[in-house]
Design a protein around this motif. Sequence first.
Motif, PDB file in Angstrom:
ATOM      1  N   ILE A 380       0.876  -1.168   0.000  1.00 54.76           N
ATOM      2  CA  ILE A 380       0.000   0.000   0.000  1.00 54.76           C
ATOM      3  C   ILE A 380       0.913   1.218   0.000  1.00 54.76           C
ATOM      4  CG2 ILE A 380      -1.653   1.353   1.345  1.00 54.76           C
ATOM      5  CD1 ILE A 380      -2.780  -1.280   2.409  1.00 54.76           C
ATOM      6  N   VAL A 381       0.778   2.051  -1.016  1.00 57.60           N
ATOM      7  CA  VAL A 381       1.657   3.202  -1.176  1.00 57.60           C
ATOM      8  C   VAL A 381       0.904   4.474  -0.831  1.00 57.60           C
ATOM      9  CG1 VAL A 381       3.030   4.549  -2.807  1.00 57.60           C
ATOM     10  CG2 VAL A 381       3.054   2.052  -2.927  1.00 57.60           C
ATOM     11  N   VAL A 382       1.401   5.173   0.165  1.00 56.12           N
ATOM     12  CA  VAL A 382       0.863   6.469   0.557  1.00 56.12           C
ATOM     13  C   VAL A 382       1.917   7.503   0.192  1.00 56.12           C
ATOM     14  CG1 VAL A 382      -0.191   7.785   2.434  1.00 56.12           C
ATOM     15  CG2 VAL A 382      -0.234   5.289   2.500  1.00 56.12           C
ATOM     16  N   THR A 383       1.500   8.674  -0.246  1.00 59.42           N
ATOM     17  CA  THR A 383       2.496   9.675  -0.624  1.00 59.42           C
ATOM     18  C   THR A 383       2.301  10.967   0.142  1.00 59.42           C
ATOM     19  OG1 THR A 383       1.398  10.949  -2.388  1.00 59.42           O
ATOM     20  CG2 THR A 383       2.244   8.766  -2.983  1.00 59.42           C
ATOM     21  N   GLU A 384       3.380  11.716   0.218  1.00 61.21           N
ATOM     22  CA  GLU A 384       3.288  13.108   0.624  1.00 61.21           C
ATOM     23  C   GLU A 384       2.852  13.891  -0.624  1.00 61.21           C
ATOM     24  OE1 GLU A 384       3.665  13.994   3.742  1.00 61.21           O
ATOM     25  OE2 GLU A 384       4.492  12.154   4.550  1.00 61.21           O
ATOM     26  N   GLY A 422      -2.768   5.524   9.574  1.00 59.14           N
ATOM     27  CA  GLY A 422      -4.144   5.048   9.491  1.00 59.14           C
ATOM     28  C   GLY A 422      -4.284   3.830   8.607  1.00 59.14           C
ATOM     29  N   ALA A 423      -3.574   3.839   7.474  1.00 55.29           N
ATOM     30  CA  ALA A 423      -3.631   2.705   6.547  1.00 55.29           C
ATOM     31  C   ALA A 423      -3.023   1.455   7.175  1.00 55.29           C
ATOM     32  CB  ALA A 423      -2.898   3.051   5.251  1.00 55.29           C
ATOM     33  N   GLN A 424      -1.933   1.618   7.938  1.00 56.07           N
ATOM     34  CA  GLN A 424      -1.305   0.460   8.569  1.00 56.07           C
ATOM     35  C   GLN A 424      -2.190  -0.132   9.654  1.00 56.07           C
ATOM     36  OE1 GLN A 424       2.492  -0.842   8.046  1.00 56.07           O
ATOM     37  NE2 GLN A 424       0.824  -2.289   8.311  1.00 56.07           N
ATOM     38  N   ILE A 425      -2.864   0.719  10.422  1.00 58.73           N
ATOM     39  CA  ILE A 425      -3.780   0.222  11.454  1.00 58.73           C
ATOM     40  C   ILE A 425      -4.952  -0.507  10.822  1.00 58.73           C
ATOM     41  CG2 ILE A 425      -5.477   1.005  13.175  1.00 58.73           C
ATOM     42  CD1 ILE A 425      -3.340   3.009  14.120  1.00 58.73           C
ATOM     43  N   GLY A 426      -5.401  -0.034   9.674  1.00 58.35           N
ATOM     44  CA  GLY A 426      -6.509  -0.692   8.985  1.00 58.35           C
ATOM     45  C   GLY A 426      -6.101  -1.911   8.183  1.00 58.35           C
ATOM     46  N   ASN A 427      -4.798  -2.096   7.982  1.00 50.90           N
ATOM     47  CA  ASN A 427      -4.277  -3.219   7.174  1.00 50.90           C
ATOM     48  C   ASN A 427      -3.039  -3.782   7.853  1.00 50.90           C
ATOM     49  OD1 ASN A 427      -5.827  -2.879   4.308  1.00 50.90           O
ATOM     50  ND2 ASN A 427      -5.363  -0.881   5.186  1.00 50.90           N
ATOM     51  N   LYS A 428      -3.266  -4.426   8.986  1.00 54.55           N
ATOM     52  CA  LYS A 428      -2.160  -4.843   9.849  1.00 54.55           C
ATOM     53  C   LYS A 428      -1.182  -5.801   9.174  1.00 54.55           C
ATOM     54  CE  LYS A 428      -4.599  -4.188  14.246  1.00 54.55           C
ATOM     55  NZ  LYS A 428      -5.760  -3.495  13.691  1.00 54.55           N
ATOM     56  N   ASP A 429      -1.670  -6.613   8.252  1.00 52.99           N
ATOM     57  CA  ASP A 429      -0.820  -7.645   7.662  1.00 52.99           C
ATOM     58  C   ASP A 429      -0.208  -7.234   6.330  1.00 52.99           C
ATOM     59  OD1 ASP A 429      -1.431  -9.323   9.802  1.00 52.99           O
ATOM     60  OD2 ASP A 429      -3.243 -10.060   8.804  1.00 52.99           O
ATOM     61  N   LYS A 430      -0.384  -5.964   5.941  1.00 55.72           N
ATOM     62  CA  LYS A 430       0.143  -5.515   4.652  1.00 55.72           C
ATOM     63  C   LYS A 430       1.306  -4.545   4.839  1.00 55.72           C
ATOM     64  CE  LYS A 430      -4.193  -6.227   2.173  1.00 55.72           C
ATOM     65  NZ  LYS A 430      -5.336  -5.600   1.459  1.00 55.72           N
ATOM     66  N   VAL A 432       2.968  -1.184   4.314  1.00 54.96           N
ATOM     67  CA  VAL A 432       2.525   0.183   4.037  1.00 54.96           C
ATOM     68  C   VAL A 432       3.750   1.079   3.927  1.00 54.96           C
ATOM     69  CG1 VAL A 432       1.201   2.166   4.858  1.00 54.96           C
ATOM     70  CG2 VAL A 432       0.327  -0.151   5.219  1.00 54.96           C
ATOM     71  N   ILE A 433       3.816   1.812   2.828  1.00 54.75           N
ATOM     72  CA  ILE A 433       4.978   2.647   2.527  1.00 54.75           C
ATOM     73  C   ILE A 433       4.539   4.091   2.370  1.00 54.75           C
ATOM     74  CG2 ILE A 433       6.633   3.203   0.673  1.00 54.75           C
ATOM     75  CD1 ILE A 433       6.874   0.164   0.224  1.00 54.75           C
ATOM     76  N   ASP A 434       5.309   5.005   2.943  1.00 53.69           N
ATOM     77  CA  ASP A 434       5.098   6.433   2.704  1.00 53.69           C
ATOM     78  C   ASP A 434       6.241   6.944   1.846  1.00 53.69           C
ATOM     79  OD1 ASP A 434       4.364   9.128   2.817  1.00 53.69           O
ATOM     80  OD2 ASP A 434       5.427   9.450   4.702  1.00 53.69           O
ATOM     81  N   ILE A 435       5.916   7.361   0.621  1.00 52.33           N
ATOM     82  CA  ILE A 435       6.910   8.001  -0.240  1.00 52.33           C
ATOM     83  C   ILE A 435       6.897   9.482   0.095  1.00 52.33           C
ATOM     84  CG2 ILE A 435       7.656   8.478  -2.602  1.00 52.33           C
ATOM     85  CD1 ILE A 435       7.759   5.517  -1.912  1.00 52.33           C
ATOM     86  N   ALA A 436       8.026   9.997   0.588  1.00 52.04           N
ATOM     87  CA  ALA A 436       8.051  11.347   1.153  1.00 52.04           C
ATOM     88  C   ALA A 436       9.130  12.203   0.518  1.00 52.04           C
ATOM     89  CB  ALA A 436       8.275  11.268   2.664  1.00 52.04           C
ATOM     90  N   GLY A 437       8.961  13.498   0.684  1.00 48.34           N
ATOM     91  CA  GLY A 437      10.023  14.446   0.400  1.00 48.34           C
ATOM     92  C   GLY A 437      10.556  14.975   1.716  1.00 48.34           C
TER      93      GLY A 437
END
Length: 557
Positions: A380-384, A422-430, A432-437
């Motif tokens: 699961i990819v989350v971005t800034e 929030g995404a990690q808490i909702g998807n404990k077994d996946k 989760v990555i934050d692509i950040a600057g």
Amino acid sequence: MLMTVAEAIIKYMQEEEGIEVIFGYPGGAVIGFYDALYNSSLKHVLVRHEQGAAHAADGYARSTGKVGVCVATSGPGATNLTTGIATAYMDSVPIVAITGQVKTSAIGKDSFQEVDTRGITMPITKHNYLITDPHEALRIVKEAFYIAKTGRKGPVLIDIPSDIFLSKIEYSVPSKVELLGYKPNYEPHPLQIKRAAQLIKESEKPIILAGGGVIASEASQELIKFAERINAPVVTTLMGKGAIPETHELSCGFIGMHGAAYANYAINDSDLIIAIGVRFSDRSTGKVETFAPNAKIIHIDIDPAEIGKNVQPYVPIVADAKRALEKLIEVVEPKTNPIWWEKIKDWKNKYPLRYRMSNEVIKPQYVIERIYELTKGEAIVVTEVGQNQMWAAQYYKVKRPRQFITSGGLGTMGFGFPAAIGAQIGNKDKVVIDIAGDGSIQMNIQELATAASEKLPVKIFILNNSCLGMVRQWQELFYERRYSCTLLDVAPDFEKLAEAYGAYGRRVEKIEELDEAIEWALNINDSPVIVDIKVNREENVFPMIPAGGSIDKMLID
């Protein structure tokens, strides 16, 4: 059964709405709510800033499809939520925000920590409430959740005075919600479906434009089935990424300011656009007067206010995307469109997403490619927001809905990390990555304490170019490299900063160190991780449509 309003709200959320977690920060006006939480089994995640609570609830909602809930106190607590609420509003994300207010007798007297929360948030919520009668509390809370998750989804705020929280009421939930004037239309009109099917039959260069509404209505499978039936290319908006697997043969990427050149050329040259769950924002269309000049448009959207707002459709269909697609699949005739596909394949060959590889500096596009390959496209990819966001969108091919989470309409720097929590808490077994600057990550860096406290293994990959990259890019291209206030020459040591919060940190300065660092981060499962990757400062995001430019007039490189 007599109980306080606070106890009744918590009981309702758990038993009637199935809420498992809320994100918040306590204060005087919500102390009654937090006291009721003390003996409750409802999980509460203590953020370190209220903006983080709103973004975390948002990330939870986007990644799970459930309603996210956040809580803050009155005054500055409530105002700190507003950026997160506005972010959710622009992207149609269902969250319920509960804010404390001064006691009812003190309202309107400039009391300590009093603001007009309802007035402030009226333009950025789907609806909002101020509870002044404790006996109305459960009806209002039920309505709030109903409004947030039905029709065009969005945030709803409930402002509750401190004395209302403590008032005793009977626990009695209304059997149904009755709201005059609020009747979302889910079913498409049969005549409009028939007209749309005829247009599709007559078209020679059809294209499907899928937006966030496809994901919100859980219509991905119907979209794929429909696209395969009429053999049409599918492009998406930024919010629509994941509506169709980007590895699917009909997928042509996302359009807009930094979309793939071939996607932009294809939609602009089409003779029919089947737009589903989109709002034709300026970032997608470019100069609207020159957008797809020869195309007729079928616009499917559950919100009638979006029909004709920016682009005038030939066939408007006000309906839920899933139901409309189901009806279209029943009536459309199969198509092949061979000449159209030849043209698209030619554009793909001539104008692929590309960058100039170097062994001297680390290219941010290469970083995203390696993250994609080492996660096998499953994270699961989350971005800034900024260059990091666009590179992630371009080079991480997502396979499914709710896999790519980003702030689209508001473009909120600081969104990514708390949303990833929030995404990690909702998807404990996946994963989760934050692509950040390096600029954006510092806006809510304090949430490292939240992630460390919850032992959340969110992976933060910082594309560190020591500047505010997207603004610097504009200054380079359009302002003669006059880098006014965009160079971040003083910055923290992110590796040590992570360790200071009880997390893991690592720095990457050479390209040969990259794969090992990514794999190291992916193998940590008990704590947040920062990988600080030093990338080329003057690397730019291409393609790029200059502000106010036409979608087919891109800067390629």
